[in-house]
Design a protein around this motif. Sequence first.
Motif, short mmCIF file in Angstrom:
data_model
loop_
_atom_site.label_atom_id
_atom_site.label_comp_id
_atom_site.label_asym_id
_atom_site.label_seq_id
_atom_site.Cartn_x
_atom_site.Cartn_y
_atom_site.Cartn_z
N SER A 1 0.84 -1.19 0.00
CA SER A 1 0.00 0.00 0.00
C SER A 1 0.88 1.25 0.00
CB SER A 1 -0.92 0.00 1.23
OG SER A 1 -0.18 -0.23 2.40
N ASP B 1 5.28 -7.41 11.65
CA ASP B 1 6.30 -7.84 10.69
C ASP B 1 7.35 -8.59 11.50
OD1 ASP B 1 8.60 -7.95 9.05
OD2 ASP B 1 8.02 -6.13 7.96
N GLU C 1 11.04 -7.74 10.97
CA GLU C 1 11.49 -6.44 11.46
C GLU C 1 11.39 -6.35 12.99
OE1 GLU C 1 12.82 -4.27 9.47
OE2 GLU C 1 12.33 -5.36 7.65
N ASP D 1 7.00 5.53 5.25
CA ASP D 1 5.62 5.65 5.77
C ASP D 1 5.54 6.79 6.78
OD1 ASP D 1 5.14 3.43 4.23
OD2 ASP D 1 4.28 2.22 5.84
N ASP E 1 12.88 -3.58 -1.28
CA ASP E 1 11.79 -4.27 -1.96
C ASP E 1 12.14 -4.36 -3.44
OD1 ASP E 1 10.36 -4.56 0.40
OD2 ASP E 1 9.34 -2.65 0.17
#
Length: 390
Positions: free
Chosen positions: A53, A198, A201, A262, A298
């Motif tokens: 997202s 996550d 993480e 983010d 990513d």
Amino acid sequence: MPTLSQPLENAVSLRFAPLACALILAACGGSQPGSEGATNGAEEQVLNVYNWSDYVADDTIANFEAATGIKVNYDVYAENETLETKLVAGGSGYDVVFPSARPFAQRQIRTGLYAQLDKAQLPNLQHLDPDIMEGLTDMDADNAHVVPYMWGTTGLGINVERVTAALGADAPLDSWGLLFDPANASKLASCGIHVLDDEQEAFSAALIWLGQDPNAATPEAIAAVQEVYAAIRPHIRTFNNAEYKDALANGDVCLVMGYSGDIGQVRDVVAEAAESTGRPAPDIRYVIPKEGAVRWMDVIAIPKDARHPGNAHAFINYLMEPEVIADISNHVAYANANLAATDLVDPEIAADPGVYPSEEVRERLVDPALVADDQQRQRVRAWTGIKSGR
Ligand code: SPD
């Protein structure tokens, strides 16, 4: 304790509404992977994309559709595990996906989930940073299956006024101790703490705080991480990878573990909303803790069973256009892997140490590593227990 005003909260919520819609496609009338476009030769003019997202600019998809005539069905996810479950099950219908390189794409390449890229269809590969490309070859020989997209770090997102109101002016804003020291977490519980859902993480962050190898997966390391979270679990409101952005922006929480860009997006949205109301913007800060942090990357890949591989290559090549990827970095506040885009990135983003950390900070960053399958299962099991408070 300062709180955000109602008009500002509304303005902030509106900004993230497309995210909520994307996550609940049915409710918002969104599309599912399918075949709705015209055909062009052998391949119909459709592309089914599955991405994190808030990971493209507002007009990236529309611009690609206008440039190519390919109709994009665009879905989003918030966890690597969601993507992996669909890929492993097979028949996902997706043509382009964006897994984290390590350990996810690393494992998925090994298990043959991705198609080999046809580099003749990717002339914009020439723009990518050769060091980053080289750095991926240990998990993807000859860069045969994945192309780097964005990279970032996982750290703390802080509403500075509210945290210092709760802890005092000497609050350790630069340390994982802000979250992991129960003396701090207990005082921040009422203004609200969210932690990423996550496992990769969250485990690494706790291990870094303990001064241990962030990729450790021994029974002792797992027990140590369980102990860290057990001590602060009563003070954590929820574990999530997307809702924390709205929560931090709206003032529902004052401390999050989050992905760098983010938090940058939250900071920008809050600043814009404040400007429109003429009120001072709350100080939303992204911090890479002094003890160190995980640096992740990513990547972009084509699932082996993709039905539109030609369109997938066209889309990946489009995302490697320097102007296109620079625009995305400017929008999402993540660093890209495209050397030719460097001069096109907004100077404010390029100078943001949360996006492009200094050399000194980079020395404290670590890459995630693949651990043995049985150890990974133990970590996942422990993580499930940690979240449920067991
Ligand atoms: N909103 C986009 C977030 C992308 C985060 N990807 C990184 C995952 C690291 N495990």
